[in-house]
Design a protein around this motif. Structure first.
Motif, short mmCIF file in Angstrom:
data_model
loop_
_atom_site.label_atom_id
_atom_site.label_comp_id
_atom_site.label_asym_id
_atom_site.label_seq_id
_atom_site.Cartn_x
_atom_site.Cartn_y
_atom_site.Cartn_z
N THR A 3 0.82 -1.23 0.00
CA THR A 3 0.00 0.00 0.00
C THR A 3 0.84 1.26 0.00
O THR A 3 0.32 2.36 0.27
CB THR A 3 -0.91 0.02 1.25
N GLN A 4 2.17 1.13 -0.27
CA GLN A 4 3.06 2.29 -0.22
C GLN A 4 2.97 2.96 1.15
O GLN A 4 2.74 4.15 1.28
CB GLN A 4 2.72 3.28 -1.33
N ASN A 5 3.14 2.10 2.17
CA ASN A 5 3.08 2.55 3.57
C ASN A 5 1.72 3.18 3.90
O ASN A 5 1.61 4.20 4.56
CB ASN A 5 4.20 3.55 3.88
N PHE A 6 0.67 2.48 3.42
CA PHE A 6 -0.72 2.90 3.68
C PHE A 6 -0.93 4.36 3.25
O PHE A 6 -1.44 5.19 3.99
CB PHE A 6 -1.08 2.70 5.15
N ASP A 7 -0.54 4.61 2.02
CA ASP A 7 -0.69 5.95 1.44
C ASP A 7 -2.18 6.31 1.34
O ASP A 7 -3.01 5.49 0.92
CB ASP A 7 -0.07 5.94 0.04
N GLU A 8 -2.50 7.53 1.71
CA GLU A 8 -3.90 7.98 1.65
C GLU A 8 -4.44 7.94 0.23
O GLU A 8 -5.65 7.84 0.03
CB GLU A 8 -4.01 9.41 2.22
N LYS A 9 -3.56 8.05 -0.76
CA LYS A 9 -4.02 7.99 -2.14
C LYS A 9 -4.53 6.60 -2.51
O LYS A 9 -5.22 6.44 -3.52
CB LYS A 9 -2.88 8.38 -3.07
N ALA A 10 -4.16 5.60 -1.70
CA ALA A 10 -4.58 4.23 -1.98
C ALA A 10 -5.90 3.88 -1.31
O ALA A 10 -6.41 2.77 -1.45
CB ALA A 10 -3.50 3.25 -1.53
N VAL A 11 -6.49 4.81 -0.55
CA VAL A 11 -7.75 4.54 0.15
C VAL A 11 -8.90 4.43 -0.85
O VAL A 11 -9.11 5.33 -1.67
CB VAL A 11 -8.06 5.65 1.19
N ILE A 12 -9.63 3.34 -0.79
CA ILE A 12 -10.77 3.14 -1.69
C ILE A 12 -12.07 3.01 -0.92
O ILE A 12 -13.14 2.85 -1.52
CB ILE A 12 -10.57 1.89 -2.58
N GLY A 13 -12.02 3.09 0.40
CA GLY A 13 -13.24 3.01 1.19
C GLY A 13 -12.96 3.32 2.64
O GLY A 13 -11.83 3.14 3.12
N VAL A 14 -13.99 3.80 3.34
CA VAL A 14 -13.87 4.12 4.76
C VAL A 14 -15.13 3.65 5.47
O VAL A 14 -16.24 3.81 4.95
CB VAL A 14 -13.69 5.64 4.99
N GLY A 15 -14.97 3.05 6.65
CA GLY A 15 -16.12 2.61 7.44
C GLY A 15 -15.86 2.77 8.92
O GLY A 15 -14.83 3.34 9.33
#
Length: 876
Positions: A538-550
């Motif tokens: 995830t490239q160190n959990f990059d915010e650009k890789a976020v595809i959903g939030v719950g």
């Protein structure tokens, strides 16, 4: 002449005009009295109490408070007190910060105290039987001879235990106790010191209140029903809140009460808004609330939901109040619509400790704006959880009114228990009303201790055995595999607390990494990922890789070393909701494998992380392809195939899993599409095991998404598979009409898609609200069969809804009709069409049953060559 002069100054006869004015003013005077008697504007009229005992204990003289009340000294009230020995104590002033429930005007009452060295009783004769306040003031005044913080004593009102073995250990705080008791004849307030101790009291109030203040009946929350025994109980006031407004002191209250602000008890996250009007505009109905129920100052302020809030989760108004467990509570809610315009409506739900107390149509109940109303609820002692009461107001799922909810005042009163006590299970005569004698209790405690000791030894033995089998490199992992542990062996549930799920792993499974992963794979959890692997993916959990939030946290798009794309769900450590959803998701997905359910690939449990790895659904949620995005619109055939896939997934959940599963959150955002637009049901965080054969339903707190929620489940809190069927029916109309299921910006009758679509269908106007992108391409027969299935899903009662197998049959048949239209010459209309086999509700392995030949000339024209092609159609 002199006599005539005096007669001129004497009384003279009335002229006709004078008589007219006299009768006119007499009429106005009586009209004013009549209006006042109706109680329309009265707000602060003080009740004239037949009994009014105000005593400043230990004071040498009367004390006049700023609120106008006069407390007599003990010398004036000496005839009421019987005691063998007492001592006076006093201080010059009180400089302590009192709580907001104690108005500053009461501070002088804490400056003096009466100390009792032996049993002592105030006997107060009652002029009029009925409800009375008993108010007690305590402050441990510093005294050279008696340290009042060491005083331990009990207080009784006749056979009612007000306080048992009571003490005030903090000499920096003031204590105020308020009770409501129903008495006749006399009230005997007895102060009974513990052996070798003493009792004290600073001030006493015993005051009559109107009998109408407490009705005999209320709404029981748990179990739901009617409660008709309030007059047999006594009450202790725990909270009295002026919601959305400032403190109200006794001067401004009709019964000399104090109403404190609600700020420190509310838990509003967003969406709340204060409102206020002039108290003079508040009206009281002829029957119901009166100025004595609460003053107009309470009804003139409120907190309500902002109209812009559109989701049930965000629209709840919440108050959390700490209470003593082991007691039932009377909860009184005060309402007054001060926010609606003319002809406005307020329709909302009341929840108490996550249980539905009722649905209120405030406009119907009051028949007018700015009109006072109150509602009483009783919460049984068994429903008190974690020592607190939570009161919530939420927008009604049925949407029969505007998107708003309101509360003006809140009172919580403890009800006396089976010992007629507010402080334990000892009665006034000293007997114990617990479940058993002390000896029996001690035996039970000893037995429980023995069992726990043996269990502890067995647990240590298990830990030792597991420790010998720990995997290599365990010390570098900072693992907390214990949150997965219950899946490893038995069918026990997950760890019950957040703290336990954060503990480091105690048990390994294999001595090699491959063995470790293989072990968990056999449990259905898939591959074990290291935290570094997922960081790289995830490239160190990059915010650009976020595809959903719950509520659990965030979902990232990741790429594994072999190039496989995956969805990585990373739990939020601070989210209790997230932990619960993770546990449920793991429990469910470890048992489920189906083409139309999103698959779990693996997990990571390093560095106190909770991470699950799923197959990546490249085309995202179904909703994005229907409306709300710039993606190309799906064709009607594509939509049918996607709905069929989702229906198959749900049908498998209900009938094909080892134990039936109810998804509980079916919606278009939880139906995901892969690269080939194959639909898969996702997000099992709210799922529940279906009822067993000897059950008809599962009783559970209502959860789900606003707009999709089954109204029967919402009302009864009884969950069945038919709740998923209702939600899927909403999905079907959402797919057909391509609009939000809840849209507050539309006219009232159109806000709810489910209600609006059903209304349009009954009026034969459904074609007008179909998505214009597909309206012209839908075959009328296909539409009819599709809507027929959707309409059955939305039946008011679950028993009238079909199973998912029948819903699937309707969808596959609708697809056949649509495909037949696109392939058959229109002039041939004499063919017969074979309907797809209905899937059995007891077997999800595939279609079963005999083929049904249906005459459908008006809907499709089928030629002989195509007939053989679609006869065995199974859908995708």
């Amino acid at each position: 002449m002199r006599g005539e002069k005096y007669r001129a100054l004497g009384p003279q006869p009335f002229s006709s005009l004078s008589l007219f004015y006299l009768f006119f003013f007499f009429f106005l005077f009586n009209l004013t009295k009549f209006a006042s008697a109706k109680g329309n504007v009265s707000s602060t009229k003080t009740f004239t109490s037949p009994d009014d005992y105000l005593i400043d204990c230990g004071s040498p003289q009367a004390t006049v408070l700023k609120d106008g009340r006069t407390f007599k000294s003990d010398h004036d009230a000496a005839s009421f007190l019987s005691t063998l020995e007492d001592v006076q104590a006093s201080v010059d002033s009180i400089s302590i910060n009192a709580s907001s429930s104690i108005p500053p005007s009461s501070l002088p009452l804490f400056r003096n105290a009466k100390i009792f060295l032996q049993d002592s009783t105030y006997t107060l004769y009652v002029a009029q039987a009925g409800w009375h306040w008993i108010r007690l003031y305590f402050y441990p005044i510093a005294n050279p001879s008696y340290n009042l913080t060491d005083a331990v004593f009990s207080v009784y009102a006749g056979n009612i235990v007000l306080l048992h073995q009571f003490s005030v250990k903090d000499n920096t705080s003031l204590v105020f106790k308020e009770y409501l008791v129903n008495v006749s004849g006399r009230i005997s307030l007895q102060f009974k010191p513990k052996k070798n101790s003493y009792a004290f009291i600073n001030a006493i109030e015993v005051v009559s209140v109107p009998d109408s203040l407490i009705n005999n009946s209320a709404t029981a929350v748990s179990p739901p029903g009617d409660f008709n025994r309030l007059s047999n109980s006594s009450f202790q006031v725990c909270y009295r809140l002026n919601v959305g407004g400032p403190i109200i002191i006794p001067t401004d209250d009709t019964l000399s009460r104090t109403w404190e602000p609600d700020e420190k008890y509310n838990m509003f996250l967003l969406g709340s808004k204060n409102a206020s009007v002039s108290p003079k505009t508040i009206k009281y109905p002829e029957n119901g609330a009166t100025p004595y129920t609460a003053p107009s100052l309470v009804y003139a302020t409120a907190v309500h939901v902002q109209d812009s809030i559109t989701t049930q989760q965000n629209s709840n108004l919440t108050w959390k109040l700490n209470v003593d467990p082991g007691y039932s509570y009377l909860i009184r809610l005060h309402f007054c619509d001060i926010v609606s315009q003319i002809n406005g409506t307020l329709y909302f739900n009341v929840y108490i400790n996550n249980m539905l107390g009722g649905t209120l149509d405030l406009s119907f109940l009051t028949k007018a704006l700015k009109t006072a109303y109150y509602k009483d609820f009783v919460l049984n002692e068994t429903a008190i959880t974690n020592g607190s009461i939570t009161v919530q107001l939420g927008i009604s799922a049925s949407l029969l009114g505007s998107l708003d909810a309101i509360l003006n005042g809140l009172e919580v009163m403890k009800m006396s228990n089976k010992a007629n006590s507010f402080d334990g299970l000892f009665t006034a005569d000293g007997s114990y009303k617990g479940s058993g004698s002390r000896t029996k209790i001690m035996r039970i405690v000893a037995a429980v201790g023995l069992v726990m000791g043996v269990a502890g030894m067995l647990l240590l033995a298990m830990v030792f055995v597991r420790w010998q089998k720990r995997p290599e490199g365990w010390e570098k992992r900072n693992s907390f595999s214990s949150w997965l542990l219950p899946l490893h062996g038995s069918h026990t549930s997950f760890l019950s607390s957040k703290s336990s799920s954060r503990r480091s792993s105690l048990f390994g499974s294999r001595k090699s990494k491959n063995g470790y992963s293989a072990y968990f794979s056999t449990q259905g959890l898939g591959r074990f990922f290291t935290f570094n692997e997922l960081q790289n993916a995830t490239q160190n959990f990059d915010e650009k890789a976020v595809i959903g939030v719950g509520g659990f946290g965030k979902v990232y798009l990741g790429a594994l070393e072999d190039g496989t794309n995956v969805a990585i769900k990373r739990g939020n450590p601070s989210s209790e909701q997230g932990i619960n959803e993770f546990r449920t998701e793991i429990e469910m997905l470890s048992k489920l494998r189906h083409r139309h359910l999103v698959s779990l690939i693996g997990f990571c449990d390093e560095q106190s992380e909770m991470i699950l790895v799923y197959e990546y659904m490249s085309n995202g949620p179904l909703r994005d392809h229907i409306y709300g995005s710039n993606l190309p619109s799906l064709s009607w055939k594509q939509r049918l195939e996607i709905c069929i896939g989702a229906a198959r997934g749900l049908h498998y959940l209900h009938t094909g899993a080892a134990l039936g599963i109810i998804h509980r959150d079916v919606k278009t955002t939880n139906i995901l599409l892969d690269e080939n637009f194959v639909a898969k049901v996702s997000d099992f965080g709210l799922s529940k095991a279906a009822p067993t054969l000897d059950q008809t339903h599962v009783s559970t707190a209502v959860k789900g998404s606003f707009g999709y929620l089954d109204p029967e489940y919402f009302r009864s809190q009884k969950l069945t598979e038919k709740s998923d069927v209702y939600s899927f029916g909403v999905v079907l109309f959402e797919v057909l009409c391509a609009r939000l299921v809840i849209n507050p910006s539309l006219p009232r009758e159109q806000v709810s898609l489910a209600e609006w679509a059903m209304q349009c269908h009954r009026k034969g106007m459904l074609e007008k609200i179909i998505d214009p992108h597909i309206a012209s391409s839908i075959n009328s027969g296909s539409l009819k069969k599709y809507v027929e299935g959707a309409e059955k899903c939305l039946a008011e009662y679950g028993v009238d809804r079909p199973g998912m197998g029948d819903v699937l049959w309707h969808l596959e048949y609708a697809l056949q009709l649509q495909e037949a239209t696109s392939q058959i010459e229109p002039e041939d209309s004499s063919a017969m069409l074979i309907a797809p086999d209905r899937p059995s509700e007891n077997n999800s392995s595939g279609p079963s049953g005999d083929q049904v030949v249906i005459s459908d000339k008006s809907e499709v024209a089928a030629g002989a060559p195509l007939f053989s092609q679609i006869g065995n159609f199974q859908g995708r």
